[in-house]
Design an enzyme around this catalytic site. Structure first.
Site, PDB file in Angstrom:
ATOM      1  N   ASN A  14       0.828  -1.205   0.000  1.00  0.00           N
ATOM      2  CA  ASN A  14       0.000   0.000   0.000  1.00  0.00           C
ATOM      3  C   ASN A  14       0.868   1.263   0.000  1.00  0.00           C
ATOM      4  O   ASN A  14       0.536   2.256  -0.637  1.00  0.00           O
ATOM      5  CB  ASN A  14      -0.970   0.010   1.180  1.00  0.00           C
ATOM      6  CG  ASN A  14      -2.326  -0.530   0.800  1.00  0.00           C
ATOM      7  OD1 ASN A  14      -2.944  -0.066  -0.141  1.00  0.00           O
ATOM      8  ND2 ASN A  14      -2.784  -1.528   1.534  1.00  0.00           N
ATOM      9  N   LYS A  65       5.168   4.316  25.040  1.00  0.00           N
ATOM     10  CA  LYS A  65       4.523   4.647  23.768  1.00  0.00           C
ATOM     11  C   LYS A  65       4.532   6.155  23.553  1.00  0.00           C
ATOM     12  O   LYS A  65       4.761   6.644  22.449  1.00  0.00           O
ATOM     13  CB  LYS A  65       3.092   4.101  23.767  1.00  0.00           C
ATOM     14  CG  LYS A  65       2.312   4.397  22.515  1.00  0.00           C
ATOM     15  CD  LYS A  65       0.908   3.821  22.613  1.00  0.00           C
ATOM     16  CE  LYS A  65       0.349   3.626  21.238  1.00  0.00           C
ATOM     17  NZ  LYS A  65      -0.530   2.494  21.131  1.00  0.00           N
ATOM     18  N   MET A  90       0.786  -1.699  12.201  1.00  0.00           N
ATOM     19  CA  MET A  90       0.132  -2.619  13.129  1.00  0.00           C
ATOM     20  C   MET A  90       0.243  -2.186  14.590  1.00  0.00           C
ATOM     21  O   MET A  90       0.342  -3.011  15.489  1.00  0.00           O
ATOM     22  CB  MET A  90       0.705  -4.030  12.937  1.00  0.00           C
ATOM     23  CG  MET A  90       0.503  -4.565  11.522  1.00  0.00           C
ATOM     24  SD  MET A  90      -1.203  -4.491  10.924  1.00  0.00           S
ATOM     25  CE  MET A  90      -1.931  -5.796  11.888  1.00  0.00           C
ATOM     26  N   ARG A  91       0.197  -0.890  14.820  1.00  0.00           N
ATOM     27  CA  ARG A  91       0.199  -0.351  16.185  1.00  0.00           C
ATOM     28  C   ARG A  91      -1.032   0.518  16.366  1.00  0.00           C
ATOM     29  O   ARG A  91      -1.458   1.205  15.435  1.00  0.00           O
ATOM     30  CB  ARG A  91       1.442   0.490  16.440  1.00  0.00           C
ATOM     31  CG  ARG A  91       2.684  -0.281  16.322  1.00  0.00           C
ATOM     32  CD  ARG A  91       3.761   0.212  17.263  1.00  0.00           C
ATOM     33  NE  ARG A  91       4.714  -0.865  17.422  1.00  0.00           N
ATOM     34  CZ  ARG A  91       4.673  -1.770  18.380  1.00  0.00           C
ATOM     35  NH1 ARG A  91       3.792  -1.702  19.322  1.00  0.00           N
ATOM     36  NH2 ARG A  91       5.556  -2.743  18.426  1.00  0.00           N
ATOM     37  N   ASN A 107      -6.806   5.508   7.880  1.00  0.00           N
ATOM     38  CA  ASN A 107      -6.384   4.110   7.869  1.00  0.00           C
ATOM     39  C   ASN A 107      -7.208   3.346   6.854  1.00  0.00           C
ATOM     40  O   ASN A 107      -8.379   3.657   6.631  1.00  0.00           O
ATOM     41  CB  ASN A 107      -6.581   3.495   9.263  1.00  0.00           C
ATOM     42  CG  ASN A 107      -6.085   2.061   9.334  1.00  0.00           C
ATOM     43  OD1 ASN A 107      -5.005   1.741   8.862  1.00  0.00           O
ATOM     44  ND2 ASN A 107      -6.889   1.191   9.937  1.00  0.00           N
ATOM     45  N   HIS A 109      -8.614  -0.502   6.153  1.00  0.00           N
ATOM     46  CA  HIS A 109      -8.868  -1.731   6.917  1.00  0.00           C
ATOM     47  C   HIS A 109      -9.546  -2.756   6.010  1.00  0.00           C
ATOM     48  O   HIS A 109     -10.467  -2.408   5.268  1.00  0.00           O
ATOM     49  CB  HIS A 109      -9.766  -1.402   8.118  1.00  0.00           C
ATOM     50  CG  HIS A 109     -10.005  -2.573   9.000  1.00  0.00           C
ATOM     51  ND1 HIS A 109      -9.046  -3.061   9.872  1.00  0.00           N
ATOM     52  CD2 HIS A 109     -11.083  -3.389   9.126  1.00  0.00           C
ATOM     53  CE1 HIS A 109      -9.539  -4.113  10.507  1.00  0.00           C
ATOM     54  NE2 HIS A 109     -10.768  -4.326  10.073  1.00  0.00           N
TER      55      HIS A 109
END
Length: 188
Positions: A14, A65, A90-91, A107, A109
């Site tokens: 992507n 984080k 993937m966070r 995002n 999905h």
């Protein structure tokens, strides 16, 4: 020309789709930064091949984080990023990043949200037996895959071959992501 940042954690197809669309002039934009949380990911090589600046980090090297997200925000600000496109990152995006770029993070999905949220959406949908699959592009907020839906595209599938289904999802998501990014940057 709009300045995009793309976040990815894996292969980077992507990411490459977005960069290539910019290079071909399909998007009036350029990718100014690629952010990756896995130093060995293929997306890092793809970014280098396209001459895109990268910030590659290992989350465990930071105390929290919030610490690595502050670093990401500093890198985004320095690059002048206007829109952040998650492409297999993937966070879960946290408070620091949402506080600085909320409303400017999108995002993609691999399900028709709100169904099948999270990392294993394709497998969950197959196990459930759905007959219509699809992809969703949404704004990122504090809820996992819960932000406002921007675009969706569906297609029928009645098989059980996950590789075939993943190919169909990619064939659907690649053009939809470019179309959606184009609309967002045209109206901003």
């Amino acid at each position: 020309m709009r300045r995009l940042a793309v976040f990815a954690s894996g292969n980077g197809t992507n990411f490459e789709n977005i960069v290539t669309a910019c290079e071909r002039g399909e998007l009036d934009a350029e990718v100014v930064l690629m952010v990756c949380d896995k130093p060995g990911a293929r997306v890092v090589e793809r970014a280098a091949a396209h001459g895109v600046a990268t910030f590659v980090f290992t989350p465990k090297q930071y105390a929290s984080k919030a610490d690595y997200e502050r670093e990401i925000v500093a890198r985004l600000d320095a690059a002048g990023a206007e829109l952040v496109c998650l492409a297999g990152y993937m966070r879960i995006v946290g408070e620091e990043l949402l506080g600085a770029y909320g409303g400017r993070i999108i995002n993609i999905h691999p399900s028709l949200l709100p169904a099948f949220r999270g990392a294993h959406a394709i497998e969950q949908a197959l196990e459930y037996g759905v007959k219509v699959f699809g992809v969703t592009i949404h704004y990122v907020d504090a809820e996992l895959d819960g932000g406002h839906i921007i675009a969706q595209r569906a297609f029928p599938y009645e098989g059980n071959d996950i590789e075939e289904l993943e190919r169909m999802i990619h064939a659907t998501e690649y053009p939809l992501y470019i179309e959606t990014i184009g609309k967002l940057i045209d109206f901003s």
